[in-house]
Design an enzyme around this catalytic site. Structure first.
Site, PDB file in Angstrom:
ATOM      1  N   GLY A  72      -3.354  -3.747   8.798  1.00  0.00           N
ATOM      2  CA  GLY A  72      -2.654  -4.419   9.892  1.00  0.00           C
ATOM      3  C   GLY A  72      -1.969  -5.721   9.517  1.00  0.00           C
TER       4      GLY A  72
ATOM      5  N   HIS B   6      -7.811   0.990  -4.771  1.00  0.00           N
ATOM      6  CA  HIS B   6      -8.818   0.835  -3.715  1.00  0.00           C
ATOM      7  C   HIS B   6      -9.521   2.170  -3.518  1.00  0.00           C
ATOM      8  CE1 HIS B   6      -9.574  -0.156   0.841  1.00  0.00           C
ATOM      9  NE2 HIS B   6     -10.681  -0.065   0.149  1.00  0.00           N
TER      10      HIS B   6
ATOM     11  N   MET C 170     -11.898  -5.807   4.549  1.00  0.00           N
ATOM     12  CA  MET C 170     -11.111  -4.854   5.343  1.00  0.00           C
ATOM     13  C   MET C 170     -10.852  -5.439   6.732  1.00  0.00           C
ATOM     14  SD  MET C 170     -10.393  -2.196   3.491  1.00  0.00           S
ATOM     15  CE  MET C 170      -9.572  -1.305   4.805  1.00  0.00           C
TER      16      MET C 170
ATOM     17  N   HIS D 265      -0.898  -1.402  -4.463  1.00  0.00           N
ATOM     18  CA  HIS D 265      -2.176  -0.991  -3.869  1.00  0.00           C
ATOM     19  C   HIS D 265      -2.223   0.528  -3.723  1.00  0.00           C
ATOM     20  CE1 HIS D 265      -5.793  -1.991  -1.478  1.00  0.00           C
ATOM     21  NE2 HIS D 265      -5.456  -0.982  -0.700  1.00  0.00           N
TER      22      HIS D 265
ATOM     23  N   ASP E  30      -4.334   3.568  -2.511  1.00  0.00           N
ATOM     24  CA  ASP E  30      -5.460   3.944  -1.660  1.00  0.00           C
ATOM     25  C   ASP E  30      -5.963   5.329  -2.022  1.00  0.00           C
ATOM     26  OD1 ASP E  30      -5.967   1.764   0.169  1.00  0.00           O
ATOM     27  OD2 ASP E  30      -3.967   2.143   0.993  1.00  0.00           O
TER      28      ASP E  30
ATOM     29  N   MET F 131      -8.726   8.139  -1.204  1.00  0.00           N
ATOM     30  CA  MET F 131      -9.672   8.564  -0.165  1.00  0.00           C
ATOM     31  C   MET F 131     -10.149   9.975  -0.469  1.00  0.00           C
ATOM     32  SD  MET F 131      -7.717   7.253   3.237  1.00  0.00           S
ATOM     33  CE  MET F 131      -6.803   5.687   3.274  1.00  0.00           C
TER      34      MET F 131
ATOM     35  N   SER G  19       0.847  -1.194   0.000  1.00  0.00           N
ATOM     36  CA  SER G  19       0.000   0.000   0.000  1.00  0.00           C
ATOM     37  C   SER G  19       0.880   1.240   0.000  1.00  0.00           C
ATOM     38  CB  SER G  19      -0.897   0.021   1.234  1.00  0.00           C
ATOM     39  OG  SER G  19      -1.414   1.320   1.404  1.00  0.00           O
TER      40      SER G  19
ATOM     41  N   MET H 195     -11.840   4.433  -1.771  1.00  0.00           N
ATOM     42  CA  MET H 195     -12.600   4.692  -0.548  1.00  0.00           C
ATOM     43  C   MET H 195     -13.265   6.048  -0.731  1.00  0.00           C
ATOM     44  SD  MET H 195      -9.793   3.220   2.070  1.00  0.00           S
ATOM     45  CE  MET H 195      -8.515   3.356   0.835  1.00  0.00           C
TER      46      MET H 195
ATOM     47  N   ASP I 251      -6.875  -6.272   3.941  1.00  0.00           N
ATOM     48  CA  ASP I 251      -6.233  -4.957   3.932  1.00  0.00           C
ATOM     49  C   ASP I 251      -6.352  -4.326   5.315  1.00  0.00           C
ATOM     50  OD1 ASP I 251      -5.262  -2.455   3.334  1.00  0.00           O
ATOM     51  OD2 ASP I 251      -6.920  -1.878   2.006  1.00  0.00           O
TER      52      ASP I 251
END
Ligand code: DX5
Ligand code: ZN
Length: 222
Positions: A176, A65, A136, A32, A34, A36, A7, A67, A174
Site C-alpha cells: 500500500g 521476498h 509488512m 522487489h 515477491d 509466494m 514490486s 513468502m 511493503d
C-alpha cells in the site's frame, strides 16, 4: 539512505524483461521479487528459475521476498539465481538463526520480515546479523491492498532500537505504499519502500519514482 524497490508482482509478467529495464531507467534502487508458494500465503507467483532468467536483464540488485513456508530449503537456489538480499518471514517453519546463517554462507544479505500481527520481539535478537527488517504494511499475499498505518508504531520502535545499538540496518515497508503513505512510513523511520500497484500503474513512472524519493527524503526520521 532512501531506496525504492518496485514490486514486480504488479508488472506485466509477459513482458518482465522490459518492465525491469523500465524500472531501472526510472531509478529503482532495488528490484522487489515477491515469491509466494500458495501455502504460507494464499497465492502463487514464481520461483528461482524465473528469478535466474530475469536477472540478466538488469543490474539493479534483487530484493527477494520469500513468502514461503520453508525458506531454508530454497536459500541456495535463490542465491544461485542471483538474489542479492533474501528476506524471509519469522512466521515461517524454518529456524530463523539457521536460515540467516545459510543466507550469509551462500553470499547474500539476510533480511527478516514480519506480518502485521507479529510483534517486533521476533526480529530484535537478530538486528546485528541482518541487513534489513521488512515490516509488512498489508497481510502478505496480494498487491493493491490498503496501507496499515497502525504498523508505524512497530517501525518507530525498531528504528529506535537500531539507533540505540548504533547499527545501520535498513527498515523496509511493503504494502500500500503510494504518494501519501510513503511520507507516513518515512516519518516513522522506514528508509526502503516497496511499491507495486502505485508505481506500475502510474501514467508517468519516472515522475512517480522521483516524487516518492523526494517525499521520503523530506519526511525521513532516521
Ligand atoms: C504483498 C507483497 C507486496 C506487494 C506490494 O504480499 O509482498 O510486495 O506486491 O504491492 P502494492 O504496492 O500494490 O501493495
Ligand atoms: Zn513483498
Amino acid at each position: 539512505m532512501i531506496k525504492i524497490s518496485p514490486s514486480i508482482l504488479s508488472c506485466d509478467y509477459g513482458r518482465m524483461a522490459d518492465e525491469l529495464k523500465c524500472m531501472e531507467e526510472c531509478g529503482a534502487d532495488l528490484m522487489h521479487i515477491d515469491v509466494m508458494d500458495g501455502h504460507f500465503v494464499p497465492n502463487i507467483t514464481l520461483g528461482a528459475p524465473v528469478c535466474k532468467c530475469i536477472k540478466k536483464y538488469t543490474d539493479v540488485p534483487f530484493d527477494v521476498h520469500l513468502m514461503i513456508s520453508e525458506p531454508l530449503k530454497y536459500v541456495e537456489d535463490f542465491c544461485r539465481a542471483g538474489a542479492d538480499i533474501i528476506c524471509f518471514h519469522t512466521e515461517s517453519d524454518s529456524d530463523t538463526g539457521e536460515t540467516i546463517d545459510r543466507i550469509i554462507e551462500c553470499g547474500a544479505k539476510p533480511a527478516l520480515a514480519i506480518k502485521p500481527k507479529t510483534d517486533i520481539d521476533a526480529v530484535l535478537p537478530y538486528l546485528e546479523k541482518i541487513a534489513m527488517v521488512l515490516v509488512m504494511t498489508v497481510e502478505p499475499g496480494f498487491g493493491g491492498q490498503s496501507f496499515m498505518a497502525d504498523q508505524m508504531d512497530k517501525v518507530r520502535r525498531i528504528r529506535d532500537e537500531i539507533n540505540k545499538r548504533g547499527l545501520k540496518t535498513d527498515i523496509e515497508v511493503d504494502g500500500g505504499i503510494n504518494g501519501e503513505t510513503i511520507s507516513i512510513a518515512a516519518a516513522a523511520g522506514a528508509n526502503v519502500f516497496v511499491s507495486g500497484s502505485a508505481l506500475f500503474s502510474a501514467s508517468d513512472r519516472k515522475e512517480t519514482m522521483d516524487g516518492f524519493k523526494e517525499k521520503a527524503g523530506t519526511a525521513f526520521a532516521g
